[in-house]
Motif scaffolding. Structure first.
Motif, PDB file in Angstrom:
ATOM      1  N   LEU A  43       0.834  -1.197   0.000  1.00 25.71           N
ATOM      2  CA  LEU A  43       0.000   0.000   0.000  1.00 25.71           C
ATOM      3  C   LEU A  43       0.874   1.254   0.000  1.00 25.71           C
ATOM      4  CD1 LEU A  43      -2.961   0.982   0.144  1.00 25.71           C
ATOM      5  CD2 LEU A  43      -2.747   0.927   2.627  1.00 25.71           C
ATOM      6  N   ASN A  44       1.919   1.222   0.794  1.00 27.53           N
ATOM      7  CA  ASN A  44       2.857   2.339   0.870  1.00 27.53           C
ATOM      8  C   ASN A  44       3.548   2.549  -0.485  1.00 27.53           C
ATOM      9  OD1 ASN A  44       4.045   4.390   2.471  1.00 27.53           O
ATOM     10  ND2 ASN A  44       5.934   3.181   2.562  1.00 27.53           N
ATOM     11  N   ASN A  45       3.967   1.456  -1.114  1.00 26.28           N
ATOM     12  CA  ASN A  45       4.616   1.555  -2.426  1.00 26.28           C
ATOM     13  C   ASN A  45       3.660   2.133  -3.468  1.00 26.28           C
ATOM     14  OD1 ASN A  45       6.899   0.422  -1.316  1.00 26.28           O
ATOM     15  ND2 ASN A  45       6.534  -1.621  -2.151  1.00 26.28           N
ATOM     16  N   GLU A  46       2.400   1.703  -3.418  1.00 21.99           N
ATOM     17  CA  GLU A  46       1.396   2.211  -4.347  1.00 21.99           C
ATOM     18  C   GLU A  46       1.218   3.721  -4.173  1.00 21.99           C
ATOM     19  OE1 GLU A  46      -3.419   1.849  -5.277  1.00 21.99           O
ATOM     20  OE2 GLU A  46      -2.488   0.425  -3.889  1.00 21.99           O
ATOM     21  N   ALA A  47       1.147   4.172  -2.935  1.00 22.67           N
ATOM     22  CA  ALA A  47       0.978   5.605  -2.664  1.00 22.67           C
ATOM     23  C   ALA A  47       2.178   6.399  -3.159  1.00 22.67           C
ATOM     24  CB  ALA A  47       0.765   5.841  -1.170  1.00 22.67           C
ATOM     25  N   GLU A  48       3.350   5.864  -2.939  1.00 18.91           N
ATOM     26  CA  GLU A  48       4.566   6.551  -3.382  1.00 18.91           C
ATOM     27  C   GLU A  48       4.612   6.629  -4.913  1.00 18.91           C
ATOM     28  OE1 GLU A  48       9.291   5.752  -2.928  1.00 18.91           O
ATOM     29  OE2 GLU A  48       8.059   5.450  -1.137  1.00 18.91           O
ATOM     30  N   GLU A  49       4.247   5.528  -5.545  1.00 16.19           N
ATOM     31  CA  GLU A  49       4.226   5.472  -7.006  1.00 16.19           C
ATOM     32  C   GLU A  49       3.224   6.478  -7.584  1.00 16.19           C
ATOM     33  OE1 GLU A  49       2.882   1.918  -9.715  1.00 16.19           O
ATOM     34  OE2 GLU A  49       4.653   1.312  -8.531  1.00 16.19           O
ATOM     35  N   LYS A  50       2.027   6.508  -7.011  1.00 12.79           N
ATOM     36  CA  LYS A  50       0.992   7.426  -7.511  1.00 12.79           C
ATOM     37  C   LYS A  50       1.356   8.884  -7.225  1.00 12.79           C
ATOM     38  CE  LYS A  50      -2.823   4.315  -7.921  1.00 12.79           C
ATOM     39  NZ  LYS A  50      -4.231   4.115  -7.853  1.00 12.79           N
ATOM     40  N   SER A  51       2.022   9.110  -6.112  1.00 12.26           N
ATOM     41  CA  SER A  51       2.461  10.467  -5.789  1.00 12.26           C
ATOM     42  C   SER A  51       3.499  10.936  -6.808  1.00 12.26           C
ATOM     43  CB  SER A  51       3.045  10.504  -4.379  1.00 12.26           C
ATOM     44  OG  SER A  51       3.523  11.781  -4.066  1.00 12.26           O
ATOM     45  N   ASN A  52       4.461  10.078  -7.104  1.00 12.40           N
ATOM     46  CA  ASN A  52       5.482  10.425  -8.102  1.00 12.40           C
ATOM     47  C   ASN A  52       4.849  10.648  -9.473  1.00 12.40           C
ATOM     48  OD1 ASN A  52       7.519  10.238  -6.199  1.00 12.40           O
ATOM     49  ND2 ASN A  52       8.022   8.127  -6.712  1.00 12.40           N
ATOM     50  N   ALA A  71      -7.419  21.562 -14.795  1.00  9.56           N
ATOM     51  CA  ALA A  71      -7.629  21.927 -13.388  1.00  9.56           C
ATOM     52  C   ALA A  71      -8.557  20.926 -12.701  1.00  9.56           C
ATOM     53  CB  ALA A  71      -8.188  23.337 -13.277  1.00  9.56           C
ATOM     54  N   ASN A  72      -9.636  20.532 -13.381  1.00 12.98           N
ATOM     55  CA  ASN A  72     -10.564  19.547 -12.799  1.00 12.98           C
ATOM     56  C   ASN A  72      -9.893  18.196 -12.596  1.00 12.98           C
ATOM     57  OD1 ASN A  72     -12.715  21.305 -12.598  1.00 12.98           O
ATOM     58  ND2 ASN A  72     -13.608  20.713 -14.575  1.00 12.98           N
ATOM     59  N   MET A  73      -9.148  17.732 -13.611  1.00 15.07           N
ATOM     60  CA  MET A  73      -8.471  16.448 -13.517  1.00 15.07           C
ATOM     61  C   MET A  73      -7.419  16.478 -12.399  1.00 15.07           C
ATOM     62  SD  MET A  73      -8.232  13.375 -14.359  1.00 15.07           S
ATOM     63  CE  MET A  73      -8.995  12.998 -15.907  1.00 15.07           C
ATOM     64  N   LYS A  74      -6.718  17.599 -12.288  1.00 18.65           N
ATOM     65  CA  LYS A  74      -5.705  17.744 -11.245  1.00 18.65           C
ATOM     66  C   LYS A  74      -6.354  17.616  -9.865  1.00 18.65           C
ATOM     67  CE  LYS A  74      -2.203  20.574 -11.874  1.00 18.65           C
ATOM     68  NZ  LYS A  74      -1.356  21.781 -11.949  1.00 18.65           N
ATOM     69  N   GLU A  75      -7.526  18.239  -9.707  1.00 20.88           N
ATOM     70  CA  GLU A  75      -8.230  18.172  -8.417  1.00 20.88           C
ATOM     71  C   GLU A  75      -8.688  16.746  -8.124  1.00 20.88           C
ATOM     72  OE1 GLU A  75      -9.329  19.377  -4.832  1.00 20.88           O
ATOM     73  OE2 GLU A  75      -8.246  20.595  -6.272  1.00 20.88           O
ATOM     74  N   ILE A  76      -9.205  16.054  -9.123  1.00 19.01           N
ATOM     75  CA  ILE A  76      -9.643  14.656  -8.943  1.00 19.01           C
ATOM     76  C   ILE A  76      -8.458  13.781  -8.549  1.00 19.01           C
ATOM     77  CG2 ILE A  76     -10.506  12.617 -10.181  1.00 19.01           C
ATOM     78  CD1 ILE A  76     -12.297  14.571 -11.814  1.00 19.01           C
ATOM     79  N   LYS A  77      -7.359  13.918  -9.268  1.00 17.85           N
ATOM     80  CA  LYS A  77      -6.161  13.105  -8.972  1.00 17.85           C
ATOM     81  C   LYS A  77      -5.603  13.432  -7.582  1.00 17.85           C
ATOM     82  CE  LYS A  77      -5.554  10.781 -12.839  1.00 17.85           C
ATOM     83  NZ  LYS A  77      -5.492   9.345 -12.902  1.00 17.85           N
ATOM     84  N   LEU A  82      -5.231  10.808  -4.505  1.00 18.48           N
ATOM     85  CA  LEU A  82      -3.932  10.647  -3.841  1.00 18.48           C
ATOM     86  C   LEU A  82      -4.043  10.898  -2.336  1.00 18.48           C
ATOM     87  CD1 LEU A  82      -0.942  10.043  -4.162  1.00 18.48           C
ATOM     88  CD2 LEU A  82      -0.574  12.460  -4.688  1.00 18.48           C
ATOM     89  N   MET A  83      -4.810  11.922  -1.955  1.00 17.63           N
ATOM     90  CA  MET A  83      -4.974  12.230  -0.527  1.00 17.63           C
ATOM     91  C   MET A  83      -5.696  11.094   0.197  1.00 17.63           C
ATOM     92  SD  MET A  83      -3.278  14.902  -0.153  1.00 17.63           S
ATOM     93  CE  MET A  83      -3.641  15.258   1.526  1.00 17.63           C
ATOM     94  N   LYS A  84      -6.706  10.494  -0.456  1.00 20.55           N
ATOM     95  CA  LYS A  84      -7.410   9.353   0.143  1.00 20.55           C
ATOM     96  C   LYS A  84      -6.466   8.170   0.327  1.00 20.55           C
ATOM     97  CE  LYS A  84     -12.072  10.424  -1.480  1.00 20.55           C
ATOM     98  NZ  LYS A  84     -13.165  10.042  -2.384  1.00 20.55           N
ATOM     99  N   LEU A  85      -5.640   7.942  -0.665  1.00 23.08           N
ATOM    100  CA  LEU A  85      -4.670   6.836  -0.574  1.00 23.08           C
ATOM    101  C   LEU A  85      -3.650   7.097   0.530  1.00 23.08           C
ATOM    102  CD1 LEU A  85      -3.681   4.154  -1.690  1.00 23.08           C
ATOM    103  CD2 LEU A  85      -2.397   5.419  -3.436  1.00 23.08           C
ATOM    104  N   ILE A  86      -3.168   8.295   0.644  1.00 18.78           N
ATOM    105  CA  ILE A  86      -2.209   8.654   1.702  1.00 18.78           C
ATOM    106  C   ILE A  86      -2.865   8.508   3.073  1.00 18.78           C
ATOM    107  CG2 ILE A  86      -0.914  10.579   2.723  1.00 18.78           C
ATOM    108  CD1 ILE A  86      -0.280  11.451  -0.213  1.00 18.78           C
ATOM    109  N   GLN A  87      -4.121   8.916   3.180  1.00 17.32           N
ATOM    110  CA  GLN A  87      -4.860   8.764   4.446  1.00 17.32           C
ATOM    111  C   GLN A  87      -4.981   7.280   4.801  1.00 17.32           C
ATOM    112  OE1 GLN A  87      -5.924  11.374   6.376  1.00 17.32           O
ATOM    113  NE2 GLN A  87      -6.425   9.842   7.903  1.00 17.32           N
TER     114      GLN A  87
END
Length: 171
Positions: free
Chosen positions: A57-66, A77-83, A87-92
């Protein structure tokens, strides 16, 4: 009337003289039960699996963050907000995972220990009845009490648990 009271007193004295007390270390008994050893092995396997899952799970979050940092310039702008929200949900989820894993381990451990404890108690009761003990006290809970017998060897025998052979003495 006095005769009845005297007879009752003699009976109660005789009954108290027949009370036998024994002691047992219930924790020690449970720790040598094969079921306990199996449960501890299963709990270690569960802990290892949860640690692996947490790392994934940690690796997935790091990968998606990168990936987000790399590709964010190309997002609307909309897509950036969705992504960003994804990402914030995954980090949480990554942050909450250790607590969730510990709760799973604790719940599973309690579920496994109930039947083991019940078997230990039932066997203690059976041995106490067979040997004529009126009271069996746990050594860990008694600070002072009347002299009594150690019931642990008898209960181990009833459960078919053999003590390990003593280690050979070094010269």
């Amino acid at each position: 009337r006095t005769l009845i009271i005297a007879a009752m007193a003699l009976c109660s004295m005789g009954a108290s003289a027949q009370n036998k007390t024994a002691y047992i270390n219930q924790d020690e008994l449970i720790s040598v039960m094969p079921e306990y050893q199996t449960a501890m092995s299963e709990m270690q396997d569960l802990q290892n699996a949860l640690e692996k899952q947490g790392q994934e799970l940690n690796n997935e979050a790091e990968e998606k963050s990168n990936q987000f940092v790399k590709d964010s310039a190309t997002y609307t702008a909309n897509m950036k907000e969705i992504k960003r929200e994804e990402l914030m949900k995954l980090i949480q989820r990554v942050q909450n995972y250790p607590t969730e894993a510990q709760e799973k381990i604790k719940a599973e451990g309690q579920k496994k220990m109930v039947p083991i404890s019940q078997k230990a108690i039932e066997t203690i009761r059976t041995v106490a009845k067979e040997k004529g003990y009126t009271y069996v006290l746990d050594q860990n809970a008694v600070l002072y009490g009347p002299p009594g017998d150690d019931l642990l060897p008898m209960v181990k025998q009833k459960l078919g648990i053999k003590d390990p052979a003593p280690a050979p003495k070094k010269p």
